[in-house]
Design a protein around this motif. Structure first.
Motif, short mmCIF file in Angstrom:
data_model
loop_
_atom_site.label_atom_id
_atom_site.label_comp_id
_atom_site.label_asym_id
_atom_site.label_seq_id
_atom_site.Cartn_x
_atom_site.Cartn_y
_atom_site.Cartn_z
N THR A 297 0.84 -1.21 0.00
CA THR A 297 0.00 0.00 0.00
C THR A 297 0.87 1.25 0.00
N ALA A 298 1.98 1.21 0.71
CA ALA A 298 2.90 2.36 0.71
C ALA A 298 3.43 2.60 -0.70
N TYR A 299 3.73 1.50 -1.41
CA TYR A 299 4.24 1.61 -2.78
C TYR A 299 3.18 2.24 -3.69
N TYR A 300 1.96 1.78 -3.59
CA TYR A 300 0.89 2.30 -4.45
C TYR A 300 0.59 3.77 -4.14
N LEU A 301 0.65 4.12 -2.85
CA LEU A 301 0.46 5.53 -2.48
C LEU A 301 1.58 6.39 -3.05
N GLY A 302 2.78 5.80 -3.13
CA GLY A 302 3.90 6.50 -3.76
C GLY A 302 3.64 6.76 -5.23
N ILE A 303 3.09 5.77 -5.91
CA ILE A 303 2.76 5.92 -7.34
C ILE A 303 1.74 7.05 -7.53
N LYS A 310 3.92 15.08 -6.61
CA LYS A 310 4.44 15.25 -5.25
C LYS A 310 5.61 14.29 -5.06
N THR A 311 6.73 14.64 -5.67
CA THR A 311 7.89 13.75 -5.72
C THR A 311 8.43 13.40 -4.33
N SER A 312 8.61 14.38 -3.48
CA SER A 312 9.18 14.09 -2.15
C SER A 312 8.25 13.17 -1.35
N VAL A 313 6.95 13.35 -1.49
CA VAL A 313 5.98 12.49 -0.79
C VAL A 313 6.06 11.08 -1.37
N TYR A 317 7.03 7.51 0.58
CA TYR A 317 6.24 6.29 0.58
C TYR A 317 7.04 5.11 0.03
N PHE A 318 7.83 5.35 -1.01
CA PHE A 318 8.63 4.27 -1.61
C PHE A 318 9.65 3.73 -0.61
N ASN A 319 10.29 4.64 0.12
CA ASN A 319 11.27 4.20 1.13
C ASN A 319 10.60 3.41 2.25
N LYS A 331 11.20 -5.96 -3.15
CA LYS A 331 12.04 -4.93 -2.54
C LYS A 331 12.93 -4.30 -3.62
N ALA A 332 13.46 -5.16 -4.51
CA ALA A 332 14.31 -4.69 -5.61
C ALA A 332 13.54 -3.74 -6.53
N LYS A 333 12.30 -4.07 -6.83
CA LYS A 333 11.48 -3.22 -7.71
C LYS A 333 11.26 -1.85 -7.11
N VAL A 334 11.06 -1.80 -5.80
CA VAL A 334 10.85 -0.52 -5.13
C VAL A 334 12.14 0.32 -5.18
N TYR A 335 13.25 -0.31 -4.87
CA TYR A 335 14.52 0.42 -4.91
C TYR A 335 14.83 0.92 -6.33
N PHE A 336 14.49 0.10 -7.32
CA PHE A 336 14.71 0.52 -8.72
C PHE A 336 13.84 1.74 -9.03
N ARG A 337 12.61 1.72 -8.54
CA ARG A 337 11.70 2.85 -8.79
C ARG A 337 12.24 4.13 -8.15
N ILE A 338 12.79 4.02 -6.95
CA ILE A 338 13.39 5.18 -6.27
C ILE A 338 14.58 5.69 -7.08
N ALA A 339 15.42 4.76 -7.54
CA ALA A 339 16.60 5.13 -8.33
C ALA A 339 16.20 5.87 -9.60
#
Length: 456
Positions: A297-303, A310-313, A317-319, A331-339
């Motif tokens: 849910t945190a990941y989807y809220l980040g999307i 709202k990039t910083s927000v 959420y991604f972190n 976990k790898a997919k989330v880190y890739f998205r942050i990168a």
């Protein structure tokens, strides 16, 4: 007791013991002859003694079934079309006999996976019976379904059953998730081996013959899984497009909105298929976050935050998602998205850190290596002190690009072309000659790495 009677019993026992001993000796002799021929692939000479051992001494040795399997596979490959089904059935019988006599040394996943594949390849039985064998392998012993081809056939048959109206679309989606997870787990295992041995080579340490074989075998298995993943995605095709997902989940939403597992699957699939612009995605995320706040849910809220610019927000959420996530590939997919977000912002050093985190949890994510290579190459003019050191940056970029192709065979062509492009921009043989004694170059600024001068 009658002396004559005792003598008769003793004589009988002696004869029985002698008979058992003679049979054991005969088994050992016949098996030795069969195995020696089979070891050198002289299956024609091995067949008669091997089948004799199989019939008369079925529990003598597991080798009887191991060599028997190789013999029948060889025979099957060379047989005329009219004879293949008969040989295939005999191979199935042999596999079942192995389980009968050596159950502790036979993996359910391997056995039923092999039987289902043989049935499929040789048109034995129906789609239902072929699927049943592979389903038994998957549901009872998924860890030992080790043949990539079995994984693809299993999924292929389920889609065929769905198209015949015998399975629900949701069944296809559920199996797809499991199959992709299995493939990515296997890819990560092999990619980790490849990455470690490749780094060892790049450091200038020669690989042993055993390590070279391990590297080669891991590459072949990884390549096979890469093909299977492409095949599975192709077979899924339009079944998982937004035009099918949205009406399916819209119709199910009211009845399922408190079903956490359903919400997770629906949100995950809509996210992976980029169906996030539809209002249904927000409803799914909102319901899921209310029912079970989690990494997903945190990941989807980040999307959703990124969509609202709202990039910083979104990064926050991604972190959170990455910290909460327990599944390595996710976990790898989330880190890739942050990168990706950080790279777009121009924060190359931070982006590289997150790409590396992604690779830590999914070593087969070759795209992360390509992204790092691209950032390094784009910094050549800023991270060197003179012309030679600036151009040397491209050697490092080339190394990263080549790693991408090694850990992800589907990127092999792209990685090779990208690496060749970087190599063309790196110092030439003449440049190296004009800089004698330089064996490595330390690269400054955000890169902070050292690259060896190659022998051109």
């Amino acid at each position: 007791m009658n002396t004559k009677f005792l003598f008769t019993i003793a004589a009988g026992l002696a004869l029985s013991t002698s008979s058992i001993s003679a049979q054991a000796t005969d088994c050992a002799t016949t098996a030795s002859i069969a195995y020696e021929h089979a070891k050198v692939k002289n299956y024609q000479a091995a067949e008669e003694p091997l089948w004799k051992v199989r019939k008369e001494c079925p529990t003598y040795s597991l080798a009887t079934y191991q060599f028997g399997e190789k013999l029948l596979k060889d025979k099957l490959n060379k047989a005329a079309a009219a004879d293949k089904k008969t040989i295939a059935n005999e191979l199935i019988t042999l596999l079942k006999e192995r389980f009968q006599y050596f159950p502790s040394k036979t993996k359910i996943g391997n056995m039923h996976g092999a039987i289902g594949q043989i049935m499929f390849d040789n048109k034995i039985g129906t789609i239902d019976t072929q699927y049943a064998e592979l389903d038994k392998a998957w549901t009872e012993d998924k860890d030992n379904v080790s043949n990539p081809k079995n994984v693809y056939t299993y999924f292929y048959l389920l889609v065929e059953l769905h198209e015949k109206g015998k399975r629900e679309l949701q069944d296809v989606f559920d199996l797809y998730d499991g199959v992709i997870e299995k493939i990515e787990d296997e890819e990560s295992k092999k990619a980790k081996i490849i990455a470690e041995l490749t780094e060892k080579e790049e450091s200038g340490t020669a690989l042993s013959s055993k390590e070279k074989k391990k590297l080669s075998r891991s590459g072949k298995i990884l390549s096979n899984y890469s093909k299977v993943k492409a095949g599975v995605n192709q077979k899924l095709g339009e079944l998982a497009d937004c035009k099918n997902l949205i009406p399916l989940y819209t119709g199910q939403f009211e009845a399922k909105k408190t079903d956490i597992n359903w919400l997770k699957g629906a949100a995950s699939r809509m996210s992976s298929k980029e169906c996030t612009d539809d209002p249904l995605f927000f409803k799914l995320v909102e319901a899921l976050h209310k029912a079970d706040p989690s990494a997903k849910t945190a990941y989807y809220l980040g999307i959703l935050a990124l969509k609202d610019k709202k990039t910083s927000v979104g990064l926050k959420y991604f972190n959170q998602s990455a910290e909460l996530e327990t599944k390595s590939s996710d976990k790898a997919k989330v880190y890739f998205r942050i990168a990706e977000v950080l790279k777009k912002q121009g924060s190359k050093g931070k982006a590289r850190g997150y790409y590396r985190k992604a690779l830590k949890y999914r070593p087969s994510m070759g795209t992360a290596y390509l992204r790092i290579a691209s950032m390094i190459a784009s910094s050549a003019n800023n991270c060197g002190t003179d012309v030679f050191s600036k151009r040397a940056v491209y050697w490092l970029a080339e190394n990263y690009a080549r790693r991408a192709g090694k850990v992800d065979p589907s990127l092999k062509s792209t990685a090779s072309k990208t690496a060749a492009n970087y190599k063309a921009k790196a110092p030439s043989k003449t440049d190296i000659f004009n800089n004698p004694g330089v064996s490595s170059v330390s690269i400054g600024c955000w890169i902070g790495e050292t690259v060896r001068v190659p022998k051109l």
